[in-house]
Scaffold this active site. Structure first.
Site, PDB file in Angstrom:
ATOM      1  N   VAL A 100       0.867  -1.169   0.000  1.00 11.94           N
ATOM      2  CA  VAL A 100       0.000   0.000   0.000  1.00 11.94           C
ATOM      3  C   VAL A 100       0.909   1.225   0.000  1.00 11.94           C
ATOM      4  O   VAL A 100       1.915   1.269   0.714  1.00 11.94           O
ATOM      5  CB  VAL A 100      -0.912   0.032   1.248  1.00 11.94           C
ATOM      6  CG1 VAL A 100      -1.772   1.293   1.246  1.00 11.94           C
ATOM      7  CG2 VAL A 100      -1.787  -1.215   1.296  1.00 11.94           C
ATOM      8  N   CYS A 101       0.581   2.209  -0.825  1.00 14.43           N
ATOM      9  CA  CYS A 101       1.315   3.468  -0.844  1.00 14.43           C
ATOM     10  C   CYS A 101       2.798   3.218  -1.130  1.00 14.43           C
ATOM     11  O   CYS A 101       3.145   2.411  -2.000  1.00 14.43           O
ATOM     12  CB  CYS A 101       1.081   4.199   0.479  1.00 14.43           C
ATOM     13  SG  CYS A 101       1.502   5.951   0.491  1.00 14.43           S
ATOM     14  N   THR A 102       3.696   3.849  -0.399  1.00 12.53           N
ATOM     15  CA  THR A 102       5.123   3.732  -0.681  1.00 12.53           C
ATOM     16  C   THR A 102       5.725   2.411  -0.224  1.00 12.53           C
ATOM     17  O   THR A 102       6.923   2.180  -0.390  1.00 12.53           O
ATOM     18  CB  THR A 102       5.896   4.904  -0.032  1.00 12.53           C
ATOM     19  OG1 THR A 102       5.523   5.008   1.352  1.00 12.53           O
ATOM     20  CG2 THR A 102       5.591   6.203  -0.746  1.00 12.53           C
TER      21      THR A 102
END
Length: 229
Positions: A100-102
């Site tokens: 998720v995300c970075t």
């Protein structure tokens, strides 16, 4: 048969990156979710909320789903051999390797996204190619057993998609309804494309320090080195 999901937890993790999919996974029948960290000591998130890991690296059994969330703490993980080794080990036998995300940058730094289509937070999207991945814009990108989600709130969409793949669409829709997940934000400023230029500048300024540190790290772990490490 219980599906085992392990979510990596580390200092300065973005709490919603973790808690969004955690809530979805934990609400699904037949799914067990663990928070996995180097040790069982409490871990502070980027906004101060502390997490209590349920497994450490040494005691973590093979996972069906490995999930790496993002946040400012990702920067340290990109050069952390212990964490990268754990991610590689678990990825070998996992049915799905996800982020998720970075968190996608951690998968890439571990050499797992070489030639794989992936996405991440808009403010880190350009790092994907430099780490060997194939950048693709989207809230959710699946390439075989690799599933990556965009920034923060995309983790809820991601969680539902993974539940559908693991347990079935009916269960995913049941979880969605139970959580009343029917987003209708009051403002249309959730992406760089829809936010005003002034708001985009404010957001970039707020994220500038972490991005500058990440830029230096990515410069050190050249794509070839990331894939071979």
């Amino acid at each position: 048969m219980t599906v085992r999901v392990g979510i990596l937890v580390f200092p300065q993790v973005q709490q919603l990156d973790l808690t969004g999919p955690y809530e979805v996974f934990a609400s699904a029948e037949g799914v067990r979710v663990d928070l996995v960290a180097k040790s069982l000591a409490p871990v502070p998130s980027s906004t101060g909320l502390a997490f209590a890991p349920t497994l450490d690296f040494a005691g973590c059994p093979p996972l069906d789903v490995l999930c790496v969330p993002g946040g400012g703490g990702v920067n340290a993980l990109l050069e952390d051999p212990e964490t990268l080794d754990f991610v590689r080990r678990q990825a070998k036998g996992a049915r799905f390797v996800t982020s998720v995300c970075t968190g996608a940058l951690v998968l890439a730094a571990a050499g797992l996204l070489a030639g794989v289509r992936a996405t991440t937070h808009w403010n880190a999207h350009d790092f994907l190619a430099r780490l060997g991945a194939v950048p693709e814009t989207g809230r959710l990108v699946r390439d075989g057993r690799f599933i990556t989600a965009g920034g923060v709130t995309a983790g809820i969409d991601f969680g539902l998609a993974v539940v559908a793949a693991l347990v079935g669409r009916d269960e995913a829709e049941t979880v969605q309804l139970a959580l009343e997940y029917a987003p209708a934000p009051p403002f249309d400023a959730g992406t760089p494309q829809t936010a005003s230029p002034a708001i985009l500048d404010r957001a970039k300024a707020r994220l500038a320090a972490s991005r500058a540190a990440r830029e230096a790290i990515v410069g050190r772990i050249a794509p070839g080195e990331a894939a071979q490490s």
